[in-house]
Design a protein around this motif. Structure first.
Motif, short mmCIF file in Angstrom:
data_model
loop_
_atom_site.label_atom_id
_atom_site.label_comp_id
_atom_site.label_asym_id
_atom_site.label_seq_id
_atom_site.Cartn_x
_atom_site.Cartn_y
_atom_site.Cartn_z
N ASP A 1 -5.69 -7.97 7.61
CA ASP A 1 -5.02 -8.81 6.61
C ASP A 1 -4.38 -7.96 5.51
O ASP A 1 -3.29 -8.25 5.05
CB ASP A 1 -6.02 -9.79 5.98
N MET A 2 -5.08 -6.91 5.10
CA MET A 2 -4.54 -6.04 4.05
C MET A 2 -3.37 -5.20 4.58
O MET A 2 -2.43 -4.92 3.85
CB MET A 2 -5.63 -5.13 3.49
N VAL A 3 -3.42 -4.83 5.86
CA VAL A 3 -2.29 -4.12 6.47
C VAL A 3 -1.06 -5.03 6.45
O VAL A 3 0.04 -4.60 6.07
CB VAL A 3 -2.62 -3.66 7.90
N ARG A 4 -1.25 -6.30 6.83
CA ARG A 4 -0.13 -7.24 6.82
C ARG A 4 0.46 -7.38 5.41
O ARG A 4 1.67 -7.48 5.26
CB ARG A 4 -0.57 -8.61 7.34
N ARG A 5 -0.39 -7.33 4.40
CA ARG A 5 0.08 -7.54 3.03
C ARG A 5 0.68 -6.28 2.41
O ARG A 5 1.73 -6.34 1.78
CB ARG A 5 -1.08 -8.02 2.17
N TYR A 6 0.02 -5.13 2.59
CA TYR A 6 0.44 -3.93 1.87
C TYR A 6 1.16 -2.89 2.74
O TYR A 6 1.85 -2.02 2.21
CB TYR A 6 -0.77 -3.26 1.21
N LEU A 7 0.98 -2.96 4.05
CA LEU A 7 1.61 -2.00 4.97
C LEU A 7 2.27 -2.77 6.11
O LEU A 7 1.93 -2.59 7.29
CB LEU A 7 0.56 -1.02 5.52
N PRO A 8 3.23 -3.66 5.80
CA PRO A 8 3.76 -4.58 6.80
C PRO A 8 4.43 -3.90 8.00
O PRO A 8 4.53 -4.52 9.07
CB PRO A 8 4.76 -5.44 6.01
N ASP A 9 4.86 -2.66 7.87
CA ASP A 9 5.47 -1.97 9.01
C ASP A 9 4.48 -1.77 10.16
O ASP A 9 4.89 -1.53 11.29
CB ASP A 9 6.02 -0.60 8.59
N PHE A 10 3.18 -1.86 9.85
CA PHE A 10 2.15 -1.63 10.86
C PHE A 10 1.44 -2.92 11.29
O PHE A 10 0.44 -2.87 12.01
CB PHE A 10 1.11 -0.64 10.32
N THR A 11 1.96 -4.05 10.88
CA THR A 11 1.34 -5.34 11.20
C THR A 11 1.14 -5.52 12.70
O THR A 11 2.01 -5.18 13.50
CB THR A 11 2.23 -6.49 10.65
N ASP A 12 -0.02 -6.06 13.05
CA ASP A 12 -0.37 -6.44 14.42
C ASP A 12 -0.49 -5.26 15.39
O ASP A 12 -0.36 -5.44 16.61
CB ASP A 12 0.62 -7.47 14.99
N TYR A 13 -0.81 -4.08 14.90
CA TYR A 13 -0.99 -2.95 15.81
C TYR A 13 -2.13 -3.20 16.79
O TYR A 13 -2.13 -2.68 17.89
CB TYR A 13 -1.21 -1.64 15.05
N GLU A 14 -3.09 -4.03 16.41
CA GLU A 14 -4.23 -4.32 17.29
C GLU A 14 -3.84 -5.21 18.47
O GLU A 14 -4.62 -5.36 19.42
CB GLU A 14 -5.37 -4.96 16.50
#
Length: 194
Positions: free
Chosen positions: A116-129
């Motif tokens: 959730d924090m990746v989506r908010r603060y590092l959106p370029d990496f969203t959904d890598y999982e």
């Protein structure tokens, strides 16, 4: 590299069994010492040979890095990873930055999860999982290569977010509360769980 940089962002992946069950196994330990980099130490992954000395590798890393007071440890929910280290008689020394608890002090509202924090603060990496359906495979069936890539993304994102939230704690004058109360309470809770 962790000793030279002074940082070790760490994250275990496991076979999905509860930590205190005999069937529990750590499958990899991923490590980041600078943003944009990650490496994984294969542990008790099903693809490794029976005589794979993973315990020796884990203990060597633990003694040189986790027990080194000059290396700042960074994790997302340190309590989980630290329970695994304790299971193998590795006891951290020095500073630990738990990104999840740092975020919680800054804003206790949910979500508090890493993704959730990746989506908010590092959106370029969203959904890598979710790459190539990785999130649909059970933990005890994930192949080593994709598991290592995932683990390294976790530690890289944790490294970036942990330092970001720590700087916000310092600027907001919340760091003493975080360091002296919240991190201490986390250790008490971990001991109770153990």
């Amino acid at each position: 590299c962790c000793i030279e940089s002074g940082y070790a962002s760490v994250d275990f992946e496991t076979n999905g069994q509860p930590i205190y069950m005999d069937s529990f196994r750590p499958t990899i330990l991923s490590v980041t010492f600078k943003a944009g980099f990650g490496c994984s130490i294969p542990l008790a992954h099903f693809s490794m040979p029976e005589d794979h000395p993973w315990r020796e590798w884990l203990i060597k890393f633990g003694r040189r890095v986790i027990e080194n007071p000059k290396v700042t440890k960074i994790a997302w929910n340190w309590k989980f990873d630290n329970q695994i280290f304790h299971r193998y008689h590795i006891y951290h020394e020095g500073t630990v930055i738990d990104g999840m608890l740092a975020k919680y002090i800054l804003n206790e509202e949910r979500p508090n999860g890493l993704k959730d924090m990746v989506r908010r603060y590092l959106p370029d990496f969203t959904d890598y999982e979710k790459s190539e359906g990785f999130d649909k495979i059970p933990w005890d069936k994930k192949e080593l290569g994709p598991l290592c890539e995932y683990g390294c993304m976790d530690t890289d994102m944790t490294f970036r977010l942990g330092l970001f939230f720590e700087s916000k704690l310092i600027k907001g004058k919340y760091y003493p509360l975080y360091r002296n109360l919240i991190m201490a309470a986390s250790r008490v809770l971990q001991s109770a769980e153990e």
